[in-house]
Design a protein around this motif. Structure first.
Motif, PDB file in Angstrom:
ATOM      1  N   LEU A 253      50.545  38.278  38.092  1.00  0.00           N
ATOM      2  CA  LEU A 253      48.942  37.956  37.712  1.00  0.00           C
ATOM      3  C   LEU A 253      48.109  39.041  37.490  1.00  0.00           C
ATOM      4  O   LEU A 253      47.506  39.305  36.719  1.00  0.00           O
ATOM      5  N   SER A 254      48.375  40.091  38.535  1.00  0.00           N
ATOM      6  CA  SER A 254      47.176  41.160  38.631  1.00  0.00           C
ATOM      7  C   SER A 254      47.717  42.165  37.581  1.00  0.00           C
ATOM      8  O   SER A 254      46.684  42.851  36.896  1.00  0.00           O
ATOM      9  N   ARG A 255      48.775  42.571  37.164  1.00  0.00           N
ATOM     10  CA  ARG A 255      49.016  43.249  36.292  1.00  0.00           C
ATOM     11  C   ARG A 255      48.591  42.865  34.611  1.00  0.00           C
ATOM     12  O   ARG A 255      48.055  43.500  33.822  1.00  0.00           O
ATOM     13  N   THR A 256      48.443  41.650  34.439  1.00  0.00           N
ATOM     14  CA  THR A 256      47.724  40.848  33.190  1.00  0.00           C
ATOM     15  C   THR A 256      46.385  40.926  33.376  1.00  0.00           C
ATOM     16  O   THR A 256      45.818  41.459  32.409  1.00  0.00           O
ATOM     17  N   GLN A 257      45.792  40.917  34.594  1.00  0.00           N
ATOM     18  CA  GLN A 257      44.343  40.800  34.997  1.00  0.00           C
ATOM     19  C   GLN A 257      44.034  42.271  34.416  1.00  0.00           C
ATOM     20  O   GLN A 257      42.903  42.663  33.845  1.00  0.00           O
ATOM     21  N   ASP A 258      44.962  43.605  35.053  1.00  0.00           N
ATOM     22  CA  ASP A 258      44.161  44.681  34.679  1.00  0.00           C
ATOM     23  C   ASP A 258      44.405  45.098  33.160  1.00  0.00           C
ATOM     24  O   ASP A 258      43.438  45.958  32.807  1.00  0.00           O
ATOM     25  N   ALA A 259      45.478  44.428  32.587  1.00  0.00           N
ATOM     26  CA  ALA A 259      45.692  45.072  31.252  1.00  0.00           C
ATOM     27  C   ALA A 259      44.592  44.494  30.406  1.00  0.00           C
ATOM     28  O   ALA A 259      44.075  45.267  29.487  1.00  0.00           O
ATOM     29  N   ILE A 260      44.317  43.253  30.678  1.00  0.00           N
ATOM     30  CA  ILE A 260      43.073  42.736  29.749  1.00  0.00           C
ATOM     31  C   ILE A 260      42.011  43.154  30.218  1.00  0.00           C
ATOM     32  O   ILE A 260      40.942  43.470  29.265  1.00  0.00           O
ATOM     33  N   ALA A 261      41.526  43.537  31.203  1.00  0.00           N
ATOM     34  CA  ALA A 261      40.259  44.413  31.675  1.00  0.00           C
ATOM     35  C   ALA A 261      40.206  45.769  30.808  1.00  0.00           C
ATOM     36  O   ALA A 261      39.096  46.122  30.659  1.00  0.00           O
ATOM     37  N   ARG A 262      41.305  46.426  30.756  1.00  0.00           N
ATOM     38  CA  ARG A 262      41.202  47.782  30.114  1.00  0.00           C
ATOM     39  C   ARG A 262      40.867  47.468  28.987  1.00  0.00           C
ATOM     40  O   ARG A 262      40.203  48.325  28.331  1.00  0.00           O
ATOM     41  N   ILE A 263      41.059  46.214  28.124  1.00  0.00           N
ATOM     42  CA  ILE A 263      40.877  46.165  26.874  1.00  0.00           C
ATOM     43  C   ILE A 263      39.510  45.476  26.575  1.00  0.00           C
ATOM     44  O   ILE A 263      38.794  45.958  25.565  1.00  0.00           O
ATOM     45  N   THR A 264      39.197  44.682  27.189  1.00  0.00           N
ATOM     46  CA  THR A 264      37.868  43.769  27.122  1.00  0.00           C
ATOM     47  C   THR A 264      36.901  44.176  28.090  1.00  0.00           C
ATOM     48  O   THR A 264      35.700  43.941  27.864  1.00  0.00           O
TER      49      THR A 264
ATOM     50  N   ARG B 105      39.839  41.216  19.557  1.00  0.00           N
ATOM     51  CA  ARG B 105      39.226  40.473  18.767  1.00  0.00           C
ATOM     52  C   ARG B 105      38.841  39.097  19.210  1.00  0.00           C
ATOM     53  O   ARG B 105      38.020  38.429  18.861  1.00  0.00           O
ATOM     54  N   ILE B 106      39.936  38.540  19.889  1.00  0.00           N
ATOM     55  CA  ILE B 106      39.650  37.342  20.648  1.00  0.00           C
ATOM     56  C   ILE B 106      38.645  37.303  21.700  1.00  0.00           C
ATOM     57  O   ILE B 106      37.663  36.484  21.403  1.00  0.00           O
ATOM     58  N   SER B 107      38.313  38.192  22.268  1.00  0.00           N
ATOM     59  CA  SER B 107      37.341  38.325  23.344  1.00  0.00           C
ATOM     60  C   SER B 107      35.740  38.512  22.432  1.00  0.00           C
ATOM     61  O   SER B 107      34.758  37.993  22.824  1.00  0.00           O
ATOM     62  N   GLY B 108      35.880  39.461  21.310  1.00  0.00           N
ATOM     63  CA  GLY B 108      34.610  39.654  20.590  1.00  0.00           C
ATOM     64  C   GLY B 108      34.148  38.512  19.743  1.00  0.00           C
ATOM     65  O   GLY B 108      33.138  38.429  19.517  1.00  0.00           O
ATOM     66  N   GLU B 109      35.124  37.555  19.425  1.00  0.00           N
ATOM     67  CA  GLU B 109      34.640  36.429  18.466  1.00  0.00           C
ATOM     68  C   GLU B 109      34.465  35.122  19.525  1.00  0.00           C
ATOM     69  O   GLU B 109      34.292  34.032  18.927  1.00  0.00           O
ATOM     70  N   GLY B 110      34.146  35.506  20.711  1.00  0.00           N
ATOM     71  CA  GLY B 110      33.518  34.356  21.643  1.00  0.00           C
ATOM     72  C   GLY B 110      34.771  33.538  22.294  1.00  0.00           C
ATOM     73  O   GLY B 110      34.307  32.253  22.764  1.00  0.00           O
TER      74      GLY B 110
END
Length: 264
Positions: free
Chosen positions: A141-152, A111-116
């Motif tokens: 850092l990379s684990r969080t990068q990957d987790a966010i990318a999987r969602i957004t 939702r954070i990403s989808g709402e701009g």
């Protein structure tokens, strides 16, 4: 480290001691490594300015801009915060924690990403990056990068080091991962109080053009303070922007440290 479960997620003594150090910024690089929003815009040159104008972006060289940022979520109060931001037509920058936050609240991240809003990295477990070696920094850092990318579907380009602590190793790993480092110039110290009126007043007292506000959407007094902060700063003529919008037409440089200067 950050409790967000029902029953209210209040800090323990250890967390309070860690959070109390958020004003301690350890920068071992050269002063030239720190870039203000104005300097970032200036580096873009005339071509960048024309491009920004064509896209209809806010020109923060002319407007009195300020960036609202939230650390260490998402948590149980983040959906309410998103409702407020939507109602007020304000976009913010969210520096998200991976473990126990991103992985527990994927729908909120989406939702954070989808709402701009701008989705950014605040490490996996909130370890102090200057206390660990390069491989451990990379893992945080990379684990969080990957987790966010999987969602957004997209990896962040911004990170905020816990407690604002960075050094040459953190800078090099950030550069390697394509991450710019974003600090702040306005803080309500909302980790130390649940007094909503005090949180609001602390932000308003420090507000300045090209400022970056640091808040946390995991503490009980913070989200209720946001409507008053937004309304009063808008009344004072501020335009709310995300961090990338604040430095546009410049683009975040991997490894660079962005830190506004307070007005005198």
């Amino acid at each position: 480290m950050f409790r967000t479960e029902p029953g209210r997620r209040r800090k323990g003594t250890a967390l309070a001691l860690l959070a109390a150090a958020t004003l301690v910024v350890s920068l071992t690089g050269c002063a030239a490594d720190r870039i203000t929003p104005g300097e970032a815009r200036g580096r873009a040159g005339a071509d960048g300015k024309n491009g920004a104008a064509a896209r209809g972006a806010v020109d923060c060289a002319k407007a009195k801009c300020i960036a609202l940022t939230f650390d260490a979520g998402p948590g149980e109060d983040t959906p309410r915060l998103l409702d407020i931001l939507k109602e007020k037509q304000v976009h913010a920058t969210f520096f998200l924690l991976g473990e126990k936050h991103v992985v527990r609240h994927p729908e909120v991240v989406k939702r954070i990403s989808g709402e701009g809003h701008e989705v950014a990295n605040h490490t996996w477990t909130h370890r102090i990056l200057t206390d660990i070696d390069a491989d451990e920094v990379r893992d945080e850092l990379s684990r969080t990068q990957d987790a966010i990318a999987r969602i957004t579907g997209k990896k962040p380009t911004l990170m905020r080091p816990p407690q604002g602590r960075t050094d040459d190793t953190v800078t090099e790993v950030s550069r390697e991962l394509g991450l710019s480092q974003v600090l702040w110039s306005i803080t309500a110290k909302d980790y130390s109080t649940e007094d909503t009126a005090l949180i609001r007043q602390r932000v308003l007292d420090q507000a300045h053009g090209d400022g970056i506000i640091l808040l946390h959407d995991i503490y009980g007094g913070t989200v209720p303070a946001v409507p008053g902060i937004i309304d009063e700063l808008k009344r004072r003529g501020y335009t709310f922007v995300t961090v990338p919008e604040l430095i546009a037409p410049g683009k975040p440089e991997p490894g660079a440290i962005y830190r506004p200067e307070k007005d005198d």
